[in-house]
Design an enzyme around this catalytic site. Structure first.
Site, PDB file in Angstrom:
ATOM      1  N   HIS A  80      31.196  42.881  36.143  1.00 20.43           N
ATOM      2  CA  HIS A  80      32.220  43.857  36.515  1.00 20.43           C
ATOM      3  C   HIS A  80      33.217  43.249  37.491  1.00 20.43           C
ATOM      4  CE1 HIS A  80      30.470  44.793  40.546  1.00 20.43           C
ATOM      5  NE2 HIS A  80      29.312  44.576  39.955  1.00 20.43           N
ATOM      6  N   ASP A  82      35.235  45.555  39.228  1.00 22.09           N
ATOM      7  CA  ASP A  82      35.480  46.557  40.268  1.00 22.09           C
ATOM      8  C   ASP A  82      34.616  46.243  41.486  1.00 22.09           C
ATOM      9  OD1 ASP A  82      33.217  47.331  38.707  1.00 22.09           O
ATOM     10  OD2 ASP A  82      33.297  49.351  39.543  1.00 22.09           O
ATOM     11  N   ASP A 113      29.651  40.160  44.919  1.00 25.30           N
ATOM     12  CA  ASP A 113      29.322  41.227  43.957  1.00 25.30           C
ATOM     13  C   ASP A 113      30.608  41.727  43.320  1.00 25.30           C
ATOM     14  OD1 ASP A 113      28.233  43.290  42.510  1.00 25.30           O
ATOM     15  OD2 ASP A 113      27.695  44.497  44.224  1.00 25.30           O
ATOM     16  N   GLU A 148      31.538  49.837  37.303  1.00 27.09           N
ATOM     17  CA  GLU A 148      30.111  49.619  37.555  1.00 27.09           C
ATOM     18  C   GLU A 148      29.703  50.237  38.878  1.00 27.09           C
ATOM     19  OE1 GLU A 148      26.294  47.855  38.639  1.00 27.09           O
ATOM     20  OE2 GLU A 148      28.138  47.732  39.773  1.00 27.09           O
TER      21      GLU A 148
HETATM   22 ZN   LIG Z   1      27.599  44.356  41.137  1.00 32.88          ZN
END
Ligand SMILES: [Zn+2]
Length: 393
Positions: A80, A82, A113, A148
């Site tokens: 992802h 986002d 992340d 996500e």
């Molecule tokens: Zn993540």
């Protein structure tokens, strides 16, 4: 002698990470992030397709499906672009959407992340294709969502449905979530616990505290019901690859401002993270059995966030672990701990493992990742590609 194939240059994973961080793609905003990725993948030969989904009451979301090759096996990388909000930006050492490199690290929201993992996979695919050319004997795809971190309703789950509807099968999937704990590749996730939220309402009859026999106080029953959930009785003992399931009471609400009134009802909310010995249904029965034993008028509302799943150790886990070991010298531990991820959707279509960076700073102020870790991850992903499409002869 046949000269080696020379395709277009692979994107640099560090520069691509920086470019992605500079897009402030806090869910549901894309802020150009998928366009940055598309511009890196298209010259490599990937067919890029935007898949936009919306649903009542949710923001429309752009997703990117990029694929090279039409044959099998089909290896999919899912991730992802986002990110979660940065919080108070003045508390960050460096602006969260600048992508600054300092002290050998990239700083910014999404550094860990998981924009860096997306960039690392794009770089790995570019290097693999530069060496092998487009006729490598299968398909590689990236399934990148912008949904996500929040509700995840217009993202991976719908892209997978759309691909299945047009018979695009996936044979194996790697989710690039930050799975590692101390060093890159020390841990990969081979499953996840499920998540179930329960909302319990216990009802009685309101009345004056001086005449409790004319009322029915629901609170003693609420207390007994919650006590029956623990600590004390274990939900289960765990299983071969999972820890015991856990239950956490998150709130108890009565909202009664009067000391002389017995309230008509009390409420509590709890969440269960459960292993593969349970389903949402079996837990519902486990809960009702305990609440029925207390008795009285109550309502239990259950919301299933995800089922637990396990990719049993086998060909895929061995292939990925072998690639990690070849690059890092470390054999990754197989884990099923942590929160949920989009792997919970992928597992319905293909065996899936999660392998990514060290998760020490995810969702935190000053999220950052060592530059060398991104390069290491790119080499791991490239090794996975090499082992997934071995050269013939
Ligand atoms: Zn993540």
């Amino acid at each position: 002698m046949v000269p080696p194939y020379r395709g277009p240059a692979a994107p640099d994973p560090i520069e691509l990470t920086q470019a992605l961080i500079r897009c402030p793609s806090v869910t549901p905003a894309d802020a150009g992030a998928l366009g940055v990725l598309e511009a890196a993948l298209t010259p490599l030969g990937f067919r890029c397709e935007r898949m936009r989904f919306e649903a009542p009451g949710t923001a429309p979301i752009d997703n990117l499906h990029a694929r090279i090759g039409t044959g099998r096996p089909h290896l999919c990388f899912a991730g992802h672009t986002d990110v979660v909000p940065p919080g108070d930006e003045t508390r960050w050492r460096f602006p969260p959407f600048e992508g600054r490199i300092a002290e050998g690290r990239i700083w910014g929201r999404g550094a860990c992340d998981m924009k860096s993992a997306v960039a690392a996979f794009a770089a790995a695919a570019g290097r693999f294709l530069a060496a092998r050319g487009p006729g490598f004997g299968g398909s590689i795809s990236l399934l990148i969502t912008g949904d996500e971190e929040a509700e995840a309703v217009n993202g991976t789950v719908k892209v997978l449905q759309a691909l299945a509807a047009r018979s695009e099968a996936i044979d194996a999937c790697i989710v690039g979530e930050p799975s590692s704990s101390e060093a890159v590749g020390d841990t990969m996730k081979i499953g996840r616990r499920g998540s179930l939220t329960g909302r319990l309402t216990v009802r009685g009859v309101q009345g004056h505290v001086a005449y409790p026999n004319k009322a029915d106080n629901p609170l003693p029953r609420l207390v007994q019901m919650l006590a029956a959930l623990g600590p004390g009785p274990e939900i289960d003992q765990g299983s071969a690859h999972f820890d015991p399931s856990t239950l956490a009471i998150t709130t108890i609400d009565v909202g009664n401002p009067a000391a002389n009134v017995i309230p008509a009802e009390g409420r509590a909310v709890f969440n269960i993270r459960f292993n593969d010995t349970h389903t949402a249904e079996s837990l519902g029965a486990w809960l009702r059995q305990r609440f029925d034993a207390v008795g009285g008028d109550y309502a239990l509302e259950l919301h299933s966030g995800a089922d637990s799943f396990l990719t049993a150790p086998g060909e895929l886990t061995g292939r990925v672990a072998g690639a990690v070991e070849r690059v890092t010298g470390r054999r990754p531990a197989f884990s099923t701990s942590g929160g949920t991820s989009d792997a919970r959707f992928v597992k319905d279509y293909a065996p899936v493992v999660e392998l990514g960076l060290v998760n020490a700073t995810i969702h935190k102020t000053d999220e950052n990742v060592p530059v060398e870790d991104i390069e290491m991850l790119a080499r791991i992903y490239q090794a996975v590609l090499e082992d997934s499409f071995p050269e013939e002869g």
